[in-house]
Write an enzyme that holds these catalytic residues in place. Sequence first.
Site, PDB file in Angstrom:
ATOM      1  N   SER A 436      40.501   4.203 -16.126  1.00  0.00           N
ATOM      2  CA  SER A 436      41.394   3.451 -17.217  1.00  0.00           C
ATOM      3  C   SER A 436      40.761   3.543 -18.265  1.00  0.00           C
ATOM      4  CB  SER A 436      41.042   1.775 -16.433  1.00  0.00           C
ATOM      5  OG  SER A 436      39.709   1.546 -16.767  1.00  0.00           O
ATOM      6  N   HIS A 457      46.680   7.503 -14.530  1.00  0.00           N
ATOM      7  CA  HIS A 457      46.154   5.817 -14.635  1.00  0.00           C
ATOM      8  C   HIS A 457      47.110   4.913 -14.105  1.00  0.00           C
ATOM      9  CE1 HIS A 457      45.225   2.116 -17.075  1.00  0.00           C
ATOM     10  NE2 HIS A 457      44.653   2.207 -16.032  1.00  0.00           N
ATOM     11  N   GLU A 469      50.070   5.971 -16.429  1.00  0.00           N
ATOM     12  CA  GLU A 469      50.103   6.748 -17.642  1.00  0.00           C
ATOM     13  C   GLU A 469      49.494   8.093 -17.109  1.00  0.00           C
ATOM     14  OE1 GLU A 469      48.693   3.799 -21.382  1.00  0.00           O
ATOM     15  OE2 GLU A 469      47.259   4.183 -19.425  1.00  0.00           O
ATOM     16  N   ASN A 507      45.989   0.159 -22.018  1.00  0.00           N
ATOM     17  CA  ASN A 507      44.620  -0.814 -22.123  1.00  0.00           C
ATOM     18  C   ASN A 507      44.109  -1.186 -23.433  1.00  0.00           C
ATOM     19  OD1 ASN A 507      44.412  -1.200 -19.348  1.00  0.00           O
ATOM     20  ND2 ASN A 507      43.064   0.300 -18.910  1.00  0.00           N
TER      21      ASN A 507
END
Length: 718
Positions: A436, A457, A469, A507
């Site tokens: 992440s 991800h 992702e 993120n």
Amino acid sequence: MNQPSPLVSEQQPATSAFSLRFSEEDIGIITIDVPNEKVNTLKAEFVEQINQILQQAQAHPHLKGLVFISGKPDSFIAGADISMIARCQQAQEATELAQKGQAIMAHISAFPVPVVAAIHGACLGGGLELALACHGRICSVDDKTQLGLPEVQLGLLPGSGGTQRLPRLIGAPRTLDMMLTGRTIRAKQALRMGLVDDAVPQAILLATAIERVKQGRRSNASLPWSARLVKGPLGKALLFHFVRKQTRAKSHGHYPATEKIIDVVKTGLDQGRGNGYQAEARAFGELVMTPQSAALRALFFAATALKKEFGAQAEPLPIKKVAVLGGGLMGGGIACVTATKAGLPVRIKDINQQGISHSLKYSWDLLQKKAKRGYLKRAELQRQMMLISGTTDYSGFRQVDLVIEAVFEDLALKQQMIHEVEENASQHTIFASNTSSLPIHEIARGAARPQQVIGLHYFSPVDKMPLVEVIPHAQTSAQTIATTVAFARKQGKTAIVVGDSAGFYVNRILTAYINEAARCLLAGETIEHIDRALVDFGFPLGPLQLLDEVGIDVGTKIVPILEAAFGERFAAPAGLEAMLADDRKGRKNGRGFYLYAPKGQKRRHKRADPSVYKLLNLTPKNKQSAQQIADRCVALMLNEAVRCLDEGTIGSARDADIGAVFGIGFPPFLGGPMRYIDSLGIVNLVKKLQLLEQQWGARFAPCEGLLQRAAQGRKLYP
């Protein structure tokens, strides 16, 4: 059941999407097959085509009835062509479009002989409205067959008579539920609620529809008692009051389509169908012009375009077998969607049998829920579970095409996983890391085949979150990128390709947002006030509740990585480490910002844990308005999103919007952060950031990209 007689007398206008043939029993079969399209969608020009085909049918001597059926393998009619709606420049144009749709459905409904829809595959939006205009409906018992009116998801309402016909068929309560949620109905559920007359195997769908034509027109079956109860003035008033109140609590006034749906259905029931149709067409025209519908339709077009892209100019390799490293929550979720959505055999490797058992139970529990709700047959449940196997060593890895690593966020451990996989798998095996935050080029350092290392991800919970992702590093091959994107899509995911930098895209912008919410908390704002401010803004969850759901330990682990990469603007708010020191991880251990009931019990109302304030040495007192809190948190997210775009971390404004909406629930009615910035005006956003910078510090300084665009009068979208 007798099979129908051979079909004869084919008639087909050269360019029409509708062809007509007749059985020897004088029953017309109208086949819907839009040329050069994978699925059928309704277009404006079909009004004349349907009229022509109905006229041809009516001219047939001794016509006994008609059946509408699709020529596509897995689709009846998937809805209306959205681009046709997007071309409307004024509300009146959209109203006239709805009136044309109503007129053609009225023509079908008034046809002098029985008309039956034979439904297999998606029957959505205008497709269901056409089926509702028929005198009978038969659908196939197949997982691909789904019926629904999802227009609300585009900020619209059904515009071709659906708001008036459906309540009279299944009752107002169920109609409102279907239209306000946009949810789809499976075959057996549709049969139980009276939406269809029968549900049969696809092999006898046409034969059953023809038999239904022979039975002639039937009056609608009696409505369920709950629907009959609300037909009286008092019951109706209570129903619409309750539905309106419940809908406003969920929509927070951001989705005007929900109010219009309630109003139009009520108008038809109170004032008759004639007035109902007029209200429906007028409301449809008004909604097409709303900014909310424009934003939602833009997201639809963006997601549709993304499905045709693979992130690189290469042909994807076939993926036949998959392995997952790590049997934790993420590993179990990834294995589950690989087996149940992609339909691929998946092997889970964990250091002990307990981890494998947990992972298998994850899939078993989800499949059990589907089976109990009637969405899955027991035989299919067993078949899908048999696709998942486990191991504590690397046995079976020689046959694996893709390995997805879902171990702890530890760089050395992930690098070790690559070495072990390269020793135990095939030369062609792709290694995808579900990190992440850790840069992929760091994970790939020392790999024997770095061109086959990539980031993939997922977001938690994997079975529910639609986004992934895909993160290539500088040495990742184009074929690895394309293969990974194709695989993610096979899992039912929306995949965006993002740059290899700390936190990637989603993120990174999320951390800026949550950090600011934490600063508000540490300044004394209450937990509920902060979360309510962002829910009122349009997010599905407030930032502190979201941190509880993700896991406070997981959510805060990325902060030092981002601070090291991008500097002080990502520094963790001082004092928040006390939460971790107190072993508060959120929902997963029942200790977080909110109170959680003991395992096996349900807490009726979510309440903040008052002991958090004592732990953080705070005296809670709300000093800022909800708008001020939302401005602070959202402004930092918008600023960071533009930085990501300009640095190449995200490839386009379109991908930035999809990532934020599908990955963290950025309000869909705003279209995503980039479209929202354009609607605000970049000059206005710069002014807001500068004001916040004066109040709260340098982290709010508008990025260079915003300043340049403001000076040049440019937008993020052309």
